[in-house]
Design a protein around this motif. Structure first.
Motif: not given
Ligand code: GLN
Length: 288
Positions: A146-171
């Protein structure tokens, strides 16, 4: 303070901004969040005296609501696809239309010839990460990026991925201004490309509610140029090289630009325009 008094405060303080039934709903949402009371328990506890601490929480919530701030941002979380997701001012609050996009994608992936083991999925403009997280939950053997331009958005995305125990390659990546490659090489080929990019035209700005443009990230809502279809144009070009043989693209679109968006994909063997539950052109899916 009694809960019934807080309820009256909600009505008195918010009646300029919300309808009576919306205020009722907001009151019950905050009661659930602060006191873990469902609607029935809430009715049975209206006479209950609240601690000072709890009363203060409600007063602060009212002050924030009065600024027009969406309740999901005040709570710091929301529900999407039956799951809890963290949100803040750096990400769009998930919309029901995107649930429909995911339903469509899940159904088509299941019905397709694609093998789910090692299925390569890319989400462009992921925001809070709802799309890749829901897909990874449904297709745990897929490789999801998953791509996003915003580092701040990706911080929340990673928190959500950890919460749901899903491994996602965020870029973190400026998709429009960089070459396609999501990961290391320029040869990345995906089976599924999915996106809900910023699609509101600059000229549509006056039609967008203040509570949306004042509190949600404009970066996630508005096209960065006068061309509202700029993301779709790039996706159409990139997909020629980077979508696999039986690959599928799923896109959420601007309801006013259905036909124009579909036209961008005329080189592909199949492309369909679909309506959302409100009857607006909202999604397209495209097969190589
Ligand atoms: N559907 C959102 C709205 O109307 C916009 C989402 C987007 O630009 N991708 O607020």
């Amino acid at each position: 303070m009694k809960l019934s008094e807080i309820k009256i405060d909600f009505q008195n303080e918010l009646f300029d901004l919300y309808s009576t039934s919306e205020i009722e709903e907001l009151f019950s949402i905050f009661c659930e969040h602060f006191l873990e009371l469902n609607k029935v328990e809430l009715r049975q506890n209206l006479d209950k005296d609240l601690s000072e601490d709890d009363s203060n929480k409600f007063s602060e919530a009212i002050s924030e609501l009065k600024t027009g701030k969406p309740f999901q941002q005040i709570l710091g979380e929301t529900e999407f696809y039956g799951m809890k997701f963290f949100v803040n001012e750096y990400v769009l609050i998930p919309r029901p239309e995107t649930e429909e996009l995911l339903e469509l994608a899940i159904q088509h992936i299941n019905d397709s010839k694609l093998k789910v083991e090692g299925l390569k999925i890319l989400d462009i403009g992921t925001g809070s990460g709802i799309i890749p997280i829901v897909l990874k939950k449904h297709f745990p053997e897929a490789e999801v990026s998953a791509i996003d331009i915003s580092a701040n958005a990706l911080e929340i995305a990673k928190r959500n991925a950890n919460f749901h125990k899903t491994e996602i390659n965020f870029i973190q990546k400026d998709y429009l201004n960089e070459v396609f490659s999501s990961a290391q090489t320029d040869n990345d080929v995906y089976d599924i490309i999915i996106s809900n990019p910023p699609y509101i035209g600059i000229d549509e700005n006056p039609e967008i509610e203040d509570s949306v443009k004042g509190f949600e990230p404009n970066l996630a809502l508005f096209s960065p140029t006068s061309d509202a279809l700029i993301f779709y144009r790039k996706i159409a070009i990139d997909a020629e090289k980077h979508l696999s043989e039986n690959g599928i693209i799923f896109l959420e679109i601007n309801q006013k630009l259905g036909k124009e968006t579909l036209k961008l994909f005329h080189n592909f063997s199949k492309s369909s325009l679909l309506k959302d539950i409100s009857g607006n052109d909202r999604m397209i899916f495209i097969k190589k």
